[in-house]
Design a protein around this motif. Structure first.
Motif, short mmCIF file in Angstrom:
data_model
loop_
_atom_site.label_atom_id
_atom_site.label_comp_id
_atom_site.label_asym_id
_atom_site.label_seq_id
_atom_site.Cartn_x
_atom_site.Cartn_y
_atom_site.Cartn_z
N ILE A 103 1.01 -1.09 -0.05
CA ILE A 103 0.13 -0.06 0.04
C ILE A 103 0.94 1.29 -0.05
O ILE A 103 1.60 1.64 1.10
N ASP A 104 0.78 2.23 -1.41
CA ASP A 104 1.63 3.24 -1.19
C ASP A 104 0.51 4.52 -1.02
O ASP A 104 1.17 5.76 -1.37
N THR A 105 -0.54 4.44 -0.65
CA THR A 105 -1.66 5.26 -0.51
C THR A 105 -2.35 5.12 0.68
O THR A 105 -2.83 3.85 0.68
N PRO A 106 -2.92 6.13 1.31
CA PRO A 106 -3.89 5.84 2.38
C PRO A 106 -5.23 5.77 2.04
O PRO A 106 -6.01 5.20 2.72
N ASN A 107 -5.60 5.95 0.64
CA ASN A 107 -6.84 5.72 0.07
C ASN A 107 -7.32 4.29 0.38
O ASN A 107 -6.82 3.30 0.03
N GLY A 108 -8.62 4.18 0.75
CA GLY A 108 -9.08 2.88 1.24
C GLY A 108 -8.92 2.23 2.69
O GLY A 108 -9.48 1.23 2.56
N LEU A 109 -7.92 2.70 2.95
CA LEU A 109 -7.46 2.30 4.54
C LEU A 109 -8.53 2.65 5.54
O LEU A 109 -9.36 3.75 5.31
N THR A 110 -8.92 1.73 6.45
CA THR A 110 -9.75 1.96 7.67
C THR A 110 -8.99 1.62 8.94
O THR A 110 -8.16 0.81 8.82
N PRO A 111 -9.32 2.10 10.10
CA PRO A 111 -8.91 1.68 11.04
C PRO A 111 -8.98 0.12 11.65
O PRO A 111 -7.95 -0.40 11.88
N GLU A 112 -10.05 -0.26 11.12
CA GLU A 112 -10.51 -1.72 11.27
C GLU A 112 -9.43 -2.59 10.51
O GLU A 112 -8.93 -3.52 10.88
N TRP A 172 1.28 10.63 6.28
CA TRP A 172 0.04 9.73 6.33
C TRP A 172 -0.03 9.40 7.91
O TRP A 172 -1.17 9.19 8.28
N PHE A 173 0.84 8.94 8.50
CA PHE A 173 0.65 8.67 9.89
C PHE A 173 0.07 9.57 10.60
O PHE A 173 -0.71 9.42 11.64
N ARG A 174 0.58 10.74 10.56
CA ARG A 174 0.10 11.98 11.41
C ARG A 174 -1.47 12.02 11.01
O ARG A 174 -2.22 12.17 11.86
N SER A 175 -1.87 12.05 9.86
CA SER A 175 -3.00 12.45 9.31
C SER A 175 -4.15 11.39 9.91
O SER A 175 -5.19 11.57 10.19
N GLN A 209 -4.69 11.55 13.65
CA GLN A 209 -5.58 12.69 14.12
C GLN A 209 -7.04 12.32 13.45
O GLN A 209 -8.08 12.49 14.25
N HIS A 210 -7.08 11.72 12.51
CA HIS A 210 -8.63 11.37 12.01
C HIS A 210 -9.10 10.10 12.77
O HIS A 210 -10.33 10.39 12.88
N LEU A 244 13.67 11.74 13.35
CA LEU A 244 12.93 12.52 12.71
C LEU A 244 11.26 12.41 13.01
O LEU A 244 10.65 13.31 13.09
N LEU A 245 11.03 11.17 13.58
CA LEU A 245 9.56 11.12 13.87
C LEU A 245 9.07 10.81 15.06
O LEU A 245 8.14 10.05 15.54
N GLU A 246 9.92 11.32 16.18
CA GLU A 246 9.50 11.22 17.53
C GLU A 246 8.17 11.67 17.93
O GLU A 246 7.50 11.21 19.05
N ASP A 247 7.65 12.57 17.02
CA ASP A 247 6.38 13.14 17.44
C ASP A 247 5.28 12.32 17.14
O ASP A 247 3.97 12.41 17.48
N LEU A 248 5.40 11.23 16.29
CA LEU A 248 4.30 10.35 16.11
C LEU A 248 3.84 9.49 16.96
O LEU A 248 4.73 8.96 17.85
#
Length: 237
Positions: A93-102, A127-130, A133-134, A163-167
């Motif tokens: 998967i190289d795009t978050p389109n279609g992903l769900t938390p489940e 992507w991870f941040r978005s 948040q969502h 660089l990603l310590e805030d995630l």
């Protein structure tokens, strides 16, 4: 059945094709789903029969078409779910389109695959941040970092993860680095243009890293992983 999601902006085709071939050579039934933009796998394995949702390639199945990822999801939701027939399902998967938390939380492993390229790292981090948040329920999601096409330089896995310590994610164990060199690149290009898989010509360090990832994900011991790689090499000879 184990289902692994390999996410990230980087081109992961070489790793997942070789990984799937090793799993298949061990006697496992494997499905690789193409959830990439523009269905990139058709350039590596050919178009196959465009009327069929699956293409057999080097001993394993690849879900291709407009969106292999969504095709696989649709099949799982249908009355005839073929996913239960597989020992392993690998999703690229190289795009978050279609992903769900489940979908994310039900995977056995979430594997973030990236190079050290700053653009690819930043896009994946976005992507991870978005998503977190969502979907707040994803906070604390365990993600395994795998760095591909690595070379010796001042940039390393520890620096990138810093660089990603805030995630709001939990990194799974130590990062796995899969080294790359000019000879590996040449083999990859030849394989892609001939639409074949030849693992034997890759460097020892590359195959060693593939075996390590096998042990980490599949839970195989060293001898089983080494034997599976050799079986894949003989099958592809």
């Amino acid at each position: 059945m184990k289902r692994w999601m390999f996410v990230g902006k980087s081109d992961k085709r070489d790793l997942l094709l070789y990984f799937s071939s090793v799993l298949a050579a061990s006697g496992s039934k494997v499905l690789l789903t193409d959830g990439t933009e523009n269905s990139k796998y058709r350039y590596s394995i050919g178009d196959g029969d465009s009327y069929l949702p699956l293409t057999e390639f080097c001993g394993f199945d690849v879900a291709t078409g407009t969106s292999g990822f969504m095709s696989a999801v649709s099949m799982e939701l249908s009355n005839e779910d073929p996913s239960t027939d597989y020992d392993y399902i690998l999703e690229d998967i190289d795009t978050p389109n279609g992903l769900t938390p489940e979908r994310l939380m039900s995977a056995d492993e979430i594997v973030w695959v990236t190079t050290f390229d700053r653009y690819e790292v930043e896009v994946s981090a976005g992507w991870f941040r978005s998503m977190c948040q969502h979907w707040p329920e994803l906070r604390g999601l365990v993600v395994r970092p795998v760095f591909i096409r690595t070379v010796d330089s001042g940039v390393n896995s520890r620096y990138i993860l810093g660089l990603l310590e805030d995630l709001p994610l939990e990194w799974h164990s130590e990062a796995i680095c899969i080294p790359w060199d000019e000879s590996n690149w040449a083999v990859h290009l030849e394989n892609e243009h001939l639409q074949q898989l030849r693992l034997r010509s890759f460097s020892r360090s590359y195959k060693r890293a593939v075996r390590q990832l096998l042990r980490e994900l599949a839970g195989w011991d060293y001898s089983i992983a080494k034997r599976a790689v050799r079986q894949a090499e003989r099958r592809q000879a």
